[in-house]
Write a protein that holds these residues in place. Structure first.
Motif, short mmCIF file in Angstrom:
data_model
loop_
_atom_site.label_atom_id
_atom_site.label_comp_id
_atom_site.label_asym_id
_atom_site.label_seq_id
_atom_site.Cartn_x
_atom_site.Cartn_y
_atom_site.Cartn_z
N VAL A 21 -1.75 10.57 -2.94
CA VAL A 21 -0.72 11.61 -3.07
C VAL A 21 -1.05 12.77 -2.15
N LYS A 22 -2.30 13.20 -2.16
CA LYS A 22 -2.71 14.29 -1.27
C LYS A 22 -2.53 13.92 0.20
N LEU A 23 -2.73 12.64 0.51
CA LEU A 23 -2.67 12.19 1.90
C LEU A 23 -1.29 12.34 2.51
N VAL A 24 -0.22 12.09 1.74
CA VAL A 24 1.12 12.00 2.34
C VAL A 24 2.14 12.98 1.76
N ARG A 25 1.76 13.84 0.84
CA ARG A 25 2.74 14.62 0.10
C ARG A 25 3.48 15.67 0.93
N ASN A 26 2.99 16.03 2.12
CA ASN A 26 3.66 17.04 2.92
C ASN A 26 4.84 16.51 3.72
N GLN A 53 8.34 5.24 -2.59
CA GLN A 53 6.97 4.72 -2.47
C GLN A 53 6.44 4.20 -3.79
N ASP A 54 6.23 2.86 -3.86
CA ASP A 54 5.61 2.25 -5.03
C ASP A 54 4.10 2.44 -5.01
N PHE A 55 3.49 2.47 -6.21
CA PHE A 55 2.05 2.29 -6.32
C PHE A 55 1.76 0.80 -6.49
N TRP A 56 0.47 0.42 -6.69
CA TRP A 56 -0.01 -0.94 -6.46
C TRP A 56 0.05 -1.79 -7.73
N ILE A 57 1.26 -2.08 -8.15
CA ILE A 57 1.48 -2.89 -9.36
C ILE A 57 2.68 -3.78 -9.08
N LEU A 117 0.83 -1.20 0.00
CA LEU A 117 0.00 0.00 0.00
C LEU A 117 0.86 1.26 0.00
N VAL A 118 0.23 2.39 -0.26
CA VAL A 118 0.86 3.66 0.07
C VAL A 118 0.78 3.77 1.58
N GLU A 119 1.94 3.87 2.22
CA GLU A 119 1.96 3.78 3.67
C GLU A 119 1.19 4.92 4.33
N ARG A 120 0.83 4.68 5.58
CA ARG A 120 -0.02 5.58 6.34
C ARG A 120 0.73 6.84 6.79
N PRO A 121 0.02 7.92 7.04
CA PRO A 121 0.68 9.12 7.54
C PRO A 121 1.50 8.88 8.80
N GLU A 122 1.06 7.94 9.64
CA GLU A 122 1.80 7.65 10.87
C GLU A 122 3.16 7.02 10.57
#
Length: 888
Positions: free
Chosen positions: A474-479, A432-436, A413-418
């Motif tokens: 992308v929006k979730l973790v980009r910062n 960070q890989d995407f799901w392929i 997965l795209v890892e969690r903000p934590e």
């Protein structure tokens, strides 16, 4: 009343007034809570009512079982003792698999009763589901919230529930969760028959060569559920970009950095809302007047913020990981906060360039090139039991290994903000890989797959869902400053239309400051002129091969073995199955127990036998640790020796397991480190002295930005009886980001080691005569056998353990003069009553050897709040029988 008392009274009154005003002005900003308790669930087939009925507060759910949310169906069943632990023995093989039962078997209703008063004025209430696997229907208080079924494991859901809150303040949320479709046949292939990849979700759940299948395919409300309150305006998707122009040094005054901030403000009300959008950093504020039309979402770009003399964020090993606490608020009339977000900002800039010498890309941070030393990460827990504490422990282990990068593999997965919070803290760059994945998505011919390559190349079925999920994540973790590289997939790109959307639209618009790699072993990242698929090898290798064999110039997957020690094996293998593997040199095959095979044991071949044929499983596991240490020290050293010449980086496959597997791990699932961790820690030191097994050259590697001068290089051998022989002692220096040979000693070492082998001690001392790199090799005899080790005299090690503070233990190991080397000592903190190891414990070093006349100090760090009594220190070594010591 005295003047002092009057002053105290007035001061207290002022403080209370300030706090009251602050509480009023903050408004709704801090009113958010997670729904992580009080959940219940029931299998859909056992319920005849529909969602409208179930979600009413008076619908009885007394007979439903307690549910674990966030979590999966299997997590809930395990917590209710309805299945046996799938991480123990063969238990997982006996849990019903969804491929055989059908999807209805793992389709469940989840309900949660929560209190929330009826909103007043402009107050808005939002329900946020950060992750449901795989599709769901959502109901609240007798009303359906989603007009159509929600699909996608990685697509967040946000519902404005202001109009649905009950007047009584008692509310019920009901979510019907369906498994992925198709679920895939776990036939032993990578990703089973590959059908799991038709979804936009996890691929490993159908099984891989390092894990058995998760029987429910991780169906459930697997991520956080929150209720948020705001005023009329909600802030979302804030994006912070930091620009750090020029080439920066770690120390000294810094030129200014530029901070760019954009955010989305949403007005769901029927009226125009005017206010001030305000961003605060380092005590300074940037404000902008904003008017938001009714039922409108507006993207707002604030003026650039100039941060003078910034404290920069650097990757592990290069500098501090400084984080600024920043806030963004929307203020309405009378400076009332409608919504507020707090963001930790690491000020840094990422660049990438092509290295024509290595024929691969290199990463730069703040203008300085970074030699990538990384580990491949699957997921923290195969059943998605995530926690801040576990994330912190795992990433801390990676920091302690002197790594600076973690690659999050594409079958997860795209890892969690934590996760990213912890990487920010410890200085881990994230790839960070995407799901392929090449396995499930058709790169190779594979008889285990149901569909042919042309069909699999089109996976997943719903391309628009995939594209929407990428944009959302992308929006979730980009910062996060730790996020360094986006990757299209593991060993293969997504289908062309997805690739183009991600590369040419989503990332340029939403996150244009990071390097995008089309797939994990792309020639654009690392030019592969050697054939094959560009990854590996993954098995036991001669230590010298890491120095000799030139592999791919930025290898995203290369690794070896990783067996646990005996204490670890006992945690998941039944006593009757603790049977050591039997390797036949004649046939070059290994006989292994069925449970070892089920837990994916990978063979050590003849490497363990060089230390003497193991007598039992405990002896085998102990000798395997010697192999572990050497393998990963040699891997880090071999790559570092050729940095910027052959390589711009390496990423080990892999550094952890989310299940009780027996390969590719520096610590076990239970967070107990093995010798791989400490061999890698040694070999990956930023400043490191090492021995080249090919040409016998003592080499120093400097993986920092500073010239290191006045280093005393000390080279000596120690025989099996403890007699030392100093070969040389000389001052040296080494330039930044380089490796250089200093002392050819091959012939001298060969002569000394010929009959019994020898210890080779390499040390670097600074001008304060402090050891800054300490490296001890144990070298075999001319036949490649450690004959001398097999007849060493017992160790005379002295041990002193002292509690420095709560949770911190100092252990001093002292070896008398004229004694043999106290060789390869494993330290553990153990419970004084049970003698079981405390987990996790963080050791400043482990598997330690102490030379004659020397001492070493080891710091142990553990969470003392979890234990009533002071533990004991347990030590066992090659020539030291296990003993426990009291802590003073």
């Amino acid at each position: 009343m005295t003047k002092i008392k009057l002053f105290k009274k007035r001061f207290l009154s002022i403080i209370l007034t300030v706090l009251l005003v602050a509480a009023i002005s903050e408004g709704f900003a801090q009113n958010s809570h997670e729904l992580n308790n009080g959940w219940k669930c029931e299998k859909k087939g056992n319920v005849t009512a529909d969602g409208n009925q179930i979600s009413k507060i008076d619908f009885l759910v007394n007979s439903w079982i307690k549910a674990t949310v966030p979590g999966t169906v299997l997590t809930t069943l395990l917590d209710n003792q309805q299945i046996a632990d799938p991480f123990w023995g063969m238990n997982n093989a006996h849990i019903k698999d969804i491929f055989n039962t059908g999807r209805d078997y793992y389709t469940y209703w989840f309900v949660n009763d929560f209190n929330h008063n009826l909103p007043t004025g402009d107050e808005q209430v939002y329900l946020n589901l950060r992750g449901v696997n795989y599709s769901c229907e959502v109901y609240l208080n007798g009303k359906k919230l989603n007009n159509k079924t929600h699909y996608g494991m990685f697509l967040r859901q946000c519902y404005n529930i202001t109009a649905f809150i009950n007047k009584t303040g008692k509310n019920r949320l009901a979510v019907l969760v369906y498994p992925p479709n198709p679920v895939g046949d776990p036939n032993g292939g990578q990703g089973g028959d590959g059908q799991i990849a038709k979804n936009v979700g996890l691929q490993y759940t159908a099984g891989w060569d390092w894990i058995q299948p998760m029987r429910d395919r991780n169906t459930g409300i697997w991520d956080k559920v929150n209720i948020d309150n705001t005023g009329a305006i909600k802030i979302s998707d804030t994006h912070v970009v930091t620009l750090v122009p020029g080439v920066r040094q770690v120390e000294g005054k810094q030129a200014p950095a530029i901070i760019k901030v954009t955010t989305t403000v949403t007005n769901p009300t029927n009226k125009m809302v005017q206010g001030v959008l305000q961003y605060t950093l380092n005590g300074q504020t940037v404000s902008q007047n904003v008017a938001v039309k009714p039922h409108t979402a507006l993207d707002v770009k604030l003026n650039d913020f100039i941060l003078n003399n910034p404290k920069l964020w650097w990757p592990n090993g290069y500098g501090t990981t400084y984080l600024y606490k920043s806030t963004i608020r929307f203020l309405t009339g009378a400076s009332r906060v409608s919504d507020m977000k707090v963001i930790d900002i690491g000020v840094r800039e990422l660049q990438t360039s092509w290295n024509s010498q290595t024929q691969s890309r290199q990463i730069e941070v703040n203008g300085q090139k970074i030699f990538i030393k990384g580990g491949n990460w699957i997921i923290s827990d195969a059943m998605l039991r995530f926690s801040d504490a576990r994330y912190d422990a795992e990433i801390r282990f990676h920091r302690d290994m002197n790594l600076n990068t973690i690659r999050v593999w594409g079958g997860a997965l795209v890892e969690r903000p934590e996760f990213y919070d912890t990487c920010d803290k410890y200085g881990m760059l994230v790839f960070q890989d995407f799901w392929i994945s090449g396995d499930a998505n058709g790169r190779w011919v594979d008889p285990m797959k149901k569909d042919d390559q042309w069909t699999r190349r089109k996976y997943p079925d719903d391309h628009q869902l995939y594209i929407a999920s990428v944009a959302d994540q992308v929006k979730l973790v980009r910062n996060h400053p730790s996020l360094a590289i986006w990757c299209g997939g593991n060993e293969i790109t997504p289908p062309e239309d997805i690739l183009l959307a991600v590369r040419d639209s989503i990332l340029p618009k939403l996150d244009n400051t990071r390097w995008f790699v089309e797939y994990s072993n792309s020639d654009k990242m690392s030019l592969n002129t050697m054939g094959g698929n560009g990854d590996g090898p993954y098995t036991i290798q001669a230590d010298s091969s890491f120095w000799k064999v030139r592999t791919y110039p930025f290898n995203s997957e290369i690794g070896s073995v990783g067996l646990n020690d005996y204490e670890s094996l006992k945690r998941f293998i039944p006593a009757q199955n603790l049977v050591m593997p039997n390797f036949s040199a004649a046939s070059k095959t290994t006989q292994i127990d069925s449970v070892w095979d089920y837990h994916k044991y990978i063979g050590y071949d003849a490497s363990v036998d060089a230390y003497g044929k193991p007598t039992d499983t405990k002896d085998f596991a102990a000798k395997a640790q010697l192999v572990n240490y050497n393998q990963y020290r040699a891997l880090a050293e071999g790559f570092s020796n050729h940095m910027w010449d052959w390589y711009t980086g390496f990423i080990i496959w892999k550094t952890q397991n989310p299940w009780t597997a027996m390969r590719g791990q520096m610590y076990d699932y239970y967070l107990d480190p093995n010798a791989c961790l400490y061999g890698l820690k040694n070999g990956a030191e930023p400043l490191h002295v090492m021995y080249n097994p090919l040409n016998g050259m003592v080499t120093i590697v400097n993986n920092t930005f500073e010239t290191k001068r006045d280093l005393m290089l000390v080279i000596k051998t120690i025989d099996i009886n403890g007699k030392e022989n100093v070969i040389t002692q000389v001052f040296e220096e080494i330039q930044p980001s380089s490796a250089k040979g200093y002392a050819p000693i091959k012939k001298a070492i060969a002569d000394i080691a010929q009959n019994e082998g020898t210890f080779l001690s390499l040390q670097l001392l600074n001008v304060q005569q402090k050891v800054v790199s300490n490296n001890l090799y144990w070298l075999p005899n001319a036949a490649g056998v450690y004959s001398g080790l097999q007849k060493m005299a017992p160790s005379q090690l002295n041990v002193k353990a002292t509690q420095v503070s709560a949770g911190k233990i100092q252990v001093t190991l002292t070896n008398p003069t004229n004694a043999p080397v106290a060789f390869f000592n494993r330290l553990s903190l153990v419970d004084a009553q049970t003698n079981n190891r405390l987990l996790p414990v963080f050791y400043s070093d482990n598997y330690i050897s102490v030379l004659p006349g020397a001492n070493q100090v080891i710091m142990m760090d553990y969470d003392a709040r979890k234990y009533k009594n002071l533990p004991l220190v347990s030590i066992s070594g090659w020539n030291f029988n296990e003993k426990t010591f009291n802590i003073k």
